[in-house]
Scaffold this active site. Structure first.
Site, PDB file in Angstrom:
ATOM      1  N   ALA A 196       4.156 -12.538  -6.926  1.00 54.55           N
ATOM      2  CA  ALA A 196       4.176 -12.633  -8.380  1.00 54.55           C
ATOM      3  C   ALA A 196       4.250 -11.279  -9.067  1.00 54.55           C
ATOM      4  O   ALA A 196       4.189 -11.197 -10.288  1.00 54.55           O
ATOM      5  CB  ALA A 196       2.945 -13.384  -8.871  1.00 54.55           C
ATOM      6  N   GLY A 197       4.349 -10.197  -8.301  1.00 55.02           N
ATOM      7  CA  GLY A 197       4.416  -8.875  -8.903  1.00 55.02           C
ATOM      8  C   GLY A 197       3.066  -8.304  -9.271  1.00 55.02           C
ATOM      9  O   GLY A 197       2.982  -7.388 -10.089  1.00 55.02           O
ATOM     10  N   SER A 222      -5.393 -15.745   8.339  1.00 52.85           N
ATOM     11  CA  SER A 222      -5.377 -15.805   6.883  1.00 52.85           C
ATOM     12  C   SER A 222      -5.667 -17.226   6.416  1.00 52.85           C
ATOM     13  O   SER A 222      -5.126 -18.193   6.977  1.00 52.85           O
ATOM     14  CB  SER A 222      -4.014 -15.352   6.338  1.00 52.85           C
ATOM     15  OG  SER A 222      -3.898 -15.619   4.950  1.00 52.85           O
ATOM     16  N   ASP A 251       0.788   0.905  -6.280  1.00 53.54           N
ATOM     17  CA  ASP A 251      -0.057  -0.266  -6.032  1.00 53.54           C
ATOM     18  C   ASP A 251      -1.335   0.106  -5.295  1.00 53.54           C
ATOM     19  O   ASP A 251      -2.429  -0.340  -5.650  1.00 53.54           O
ATOM     20  CB  ASP A 251       0.722  -1.309  -5.232  1.00 53.54           C
ATOM     21  CG  ASP A 251       1.939  -1.826  -5.977  1.00 53.54           C
ATOM     22  OD1 ASP A 251       2.060  -1.551  -7.188  1.00 53.54           O
ATOM     23  OD2 ASP A 251       2.764  -2.503  -5.345  1.00 53.54           O
ATOM     24  N   THR A 263       8.595   4.093 -11.583  1.00 52.59           N
ATOM     25  CA  THR A 263       8.378   5.513 -11.875  1.00 52.59           C
ATOM     26  C   THR A 263       7.667   6.232 -10.740  1.00 52.59           C
ATOM     27  O   THR A 263       7.743   7.456 -10.639  1.00 52.59           O
ATOM     28  CB  THR A 263       7.535   5.671 -13.145  1.00 52.59           C
ATOM     29  OG1 THR A 263       6.342   4.889 -13.016  1.00 52.59           O
ATOM     30  CG2 THR A 263       8.304   5.201 -14.375  1.00 52.59           C
ATOM     31  N   SER A 267      -0.130  -8.165  -4.347  1.00 56.14           N
ATOM     32  CA  SER A 267      -0.954  -8.816  -3.332  1.00 56.14           C
ATOM     33  C   SER A 267      -0.843  -8.101  -1.993  1.00 56.14           C
ATOM     34  O   SER A 267      -1.826  -8.019  -1.244  1.00 56.14           O
ATOM     35  CB  SER A 267      -0.552 -10.287  -3.185  1.00 56.14           C
ATOM     36  OG  SER A 267       0.823 -10.420  -2.869  1.00 56.14           O
ATOM     37  N   SER A 268       0.327  -7.563  -1.666  1.00 55.39           N
ATOM     38  CA  SER A 268       0.492  -6.878  -0.377  1.00 55.39           C
ATOM     39  C   SER A 268      -0.354  -5.614  -0.324  1.00 55.39           C
ATOM     40  O   SER A 268      -1.003  -5.327   0.693  1.00 55.39           O
ATOM     41  CB  SER A 268       1.958  -6.551  -0.117  1.00 55.39           C
ATOM     42  OG  SER A 268       2.491  -5.717  -1.132  1.00 55.39           O
ATOM     43  N   GLU A 289       3.071   0.299   4.514  1.00 54.59           N
ATOM     44  CA  GLU A 289       4.042  -0.550   3.828  1.00 54.59           C
ATOM     45  C   GLU A 289       5.453   0.019   3.926  1.00 54.59           C
ATOM     46  O   GLU A 289       6.423  -0.714   4.114  1.00 54.59           O
ATOM     47  CB  GLU A 289       3.653  -0.736   2.359  1.00 54.59           C
ATOM     48  CG  GLU A 289       4.626  -1.627   1.613  1.00 54.59           C
ATOM     49  CD  GLU A 289       4.005  -2.400   0.469  1.00 54.59           C
ATOM     50  OE1 GLU A 289       4.742  -2.758  -0.457  1.00 54.59           O
ATOM     51  OE2 GLU A 289       2.789  -2.658   0.508  1.00 54.59           O
ATOM     52  N   TYR A 344      15.599  -3.439  -3.878  1.00 58.86           N
ATOM     53  CA  TYR A 344      14.617  -2.415  -4.230  1.00 58.86           C
ATOM     54  C   TYR A 344      15.010  -1.079  -3.612  1.00 58.86           C
ATOM     55  O   TYR A 344      15.000  -0.034  -4.284  1.00 58.86           O
ATOM     56  CB  TYR A 344      13.235  -2.844  -3.759  1.00 58.86           C
ATOM     57  CG  TYR A 344      12.115  -1.949  -4.245  1.00 58.86           C
ATOM     58  CD1 TYR A 344      11.364  -2.305  -5.360  1.00 58.86           C
ATOM     59  CD2 TYR A 344      11.811  -0.765  -3.602  1.00 58.86           C
ATOM     60  CE1 TYR A 344      10.328  -1.492  -5.822  1.00 58.86           C
ATOM     61  CE2 TYR A 344      10.792   0.060  -4.049  1.00 58.86           C
ATOM     62  CZ  TYR A 344      10.056  -0.306  -5.154  1.00 58.86           C
ATOM     63  OH  TYR A 344       9.043   0.508  -5.606  1.00 58.86           O
TER      64      TYR A 344
END
Length: 381
Positions: free
Chosen positions: A124-125, A68, A173, A36, A128-129, A161, A225
């Protein structure tokens, strides 16, 4: 996640120095509201207790180095001035993209070292990014005393991003990572970025929000996407509106080509579900009543938006059969996680049932965790 002493040792090993501070940014899940954000609709996320930690230090010179804990032994070193031209793949593009976006906007950035660590499951949705981007953005702003507002940091992380990493996501996000508050879900209106904190305390009703990570990774930078976003934009153009936010009645979609009608129907009905759930939580109704709306959200993502997978559908179906009041996939889809609204007393049984079903189907064992509404990104030390 490693401890601070372990991270200090890793920072010294990577950069022969110590960090100037630590900045945390949380992952997020949406109670409802997928796909959305770029349609200028509504979403209702919570921030998670699980975070990405960014240990950072100013260094001499004009280079940025990133390491990392999830990719031990790898240090990426790049010229800050040439980040726009750098040929860098993989995880490092997320933090480097944020640094590049500060520079592109005219901020004076000197040399900096960044060490990332995370207890968020990658792919995992649970964003995290965006947590990486927001922890780095906050660190850069603080270390160089840029005075950047949180709204600006959301835009910097989001732009990085979209254009540096190449994932055409909306601002959901990053907004959740920067603005959510403990004990609340956040109603986000993407038409004007208005935010409303909505009480969210399932424990007082004997409920829990269970996250089931199906261990199937998704790559949102891949074409699926971007294709969904393009389809929504085409639908809006054919309807003569600036975005699907302007459509509130699914009857108005009838003239669209079948595929675009289905995509648009998901967006229109999903925003309506967001508002209905936010209203229920605001009026302190029994949260169990939102279960059917979660189920409807999954059906819409599965059938109209076509972003589910066999693993996600299995997790939803089995969790519901085992007693969940409602369940649905979260995030962009094509893999990742499911959330289920469950009685606290049923958490272990539902976890067991889903794991048994996955093993029977030949899927990898899922991971589960109980979500709680946590704080936004912050400096820890």
């Amino acid at each position: 996640m490693t401890s601070d002493p372990e991270a200090a040792a890793a920072f010294a090993a990577a950069f022969s120095d110590s960090a100037d501070g630590r900045w945390d940014a949380p992952g997020r899940v949406n109670l409802i509201g997928e796909h959305t954000d770029y349609n200028r609709g509504y979403a209702l996320p919570i921030a998670l207790p699980q975070v990405v930690r960014c240990y950072a230090a100013v260094r001499a010179g004009d280079r940025v180095r990133v390491a990392s804990q999830q990719y031990p032994g790898e240090v990426v070193d790049a010229s800050i001035a040439e980040l726009g031209l750098a040929n860098i793949d993989g995880w490092a593009r997320y933090p480097l993209g944020v640094v590049h976006e500060f520079v592109r906007r005219g901020h004076s950035i000197g040399g900096i070292d960044l060490l990332l660590d995370s207890d968020l499951p990658i792919g995992a949705g649970v964003s995290s990014s965006a947590a990486v981007e927001c922890s780095v953005a906050l660190a850069v702003s603080d270390l160089f005393s840029l005075g950047t507002t949180r709204e600006e940091l959301v835009d910097i992380a989001h732009t990085a991003e979209n254009f540096y990493v190449g994932a055409p996501t909306g601002k959901l996000d990053q907004s959740a990572a920067m603005h959510c508050t403990t004990g609340h879900a956040m109603l986000l209106d993407f038409a004007d970025d208005h935010r409303t904190q909505v009480p969210f305390d399932l424990a007082e009703r004997g409920l829990a929000l269970l996250i089931i990570d199906t261990m199937t990774k998704h790559e949102l930078a891949a074409g699926a996407y971007a294709e969904r976003r393009s389809e929504c934009e085409r639908a809006a153009a054919l309807l003569g509106v600036g975005s699907l936010r302007e459509v509130t009645n699914t009857d108005d979609l009838a003239g669209l080509p079948t595929l675009l009608e289905r995509r648009a129907r998901h967006v229109v009905t999903e925003s309506a579900r967001v508002l209905a759930i936010a209203d229920a939580l605001t009026t302190r109704a029994d949260p169990r009543i939102i279960g059917p709306m979660l189920a409807a959200g999954h059906a819409s993502l599965r059938d109209d938006f076509e972003v589910s997978t066999p693993e996600l559908d299995t997790a939803v179906d089995v969790a519901t059969a085992a007693g969940a009041h409602g369940a649905r996939l979260v995030g962009g889809g094509f893999g990742g996680s499911v959330i289920a609204l469950v009685e606290v007393a049923d958490v272990a049984a539902i976890d067991h049932a889903v794991t048994a079903a996955f093993r029977s189907a030949g899927f990898a064992d899922p991971r589960t965790l109980v979500a709680a509404a946590a704080a936004a990104a912050r400096r820890v030390r």
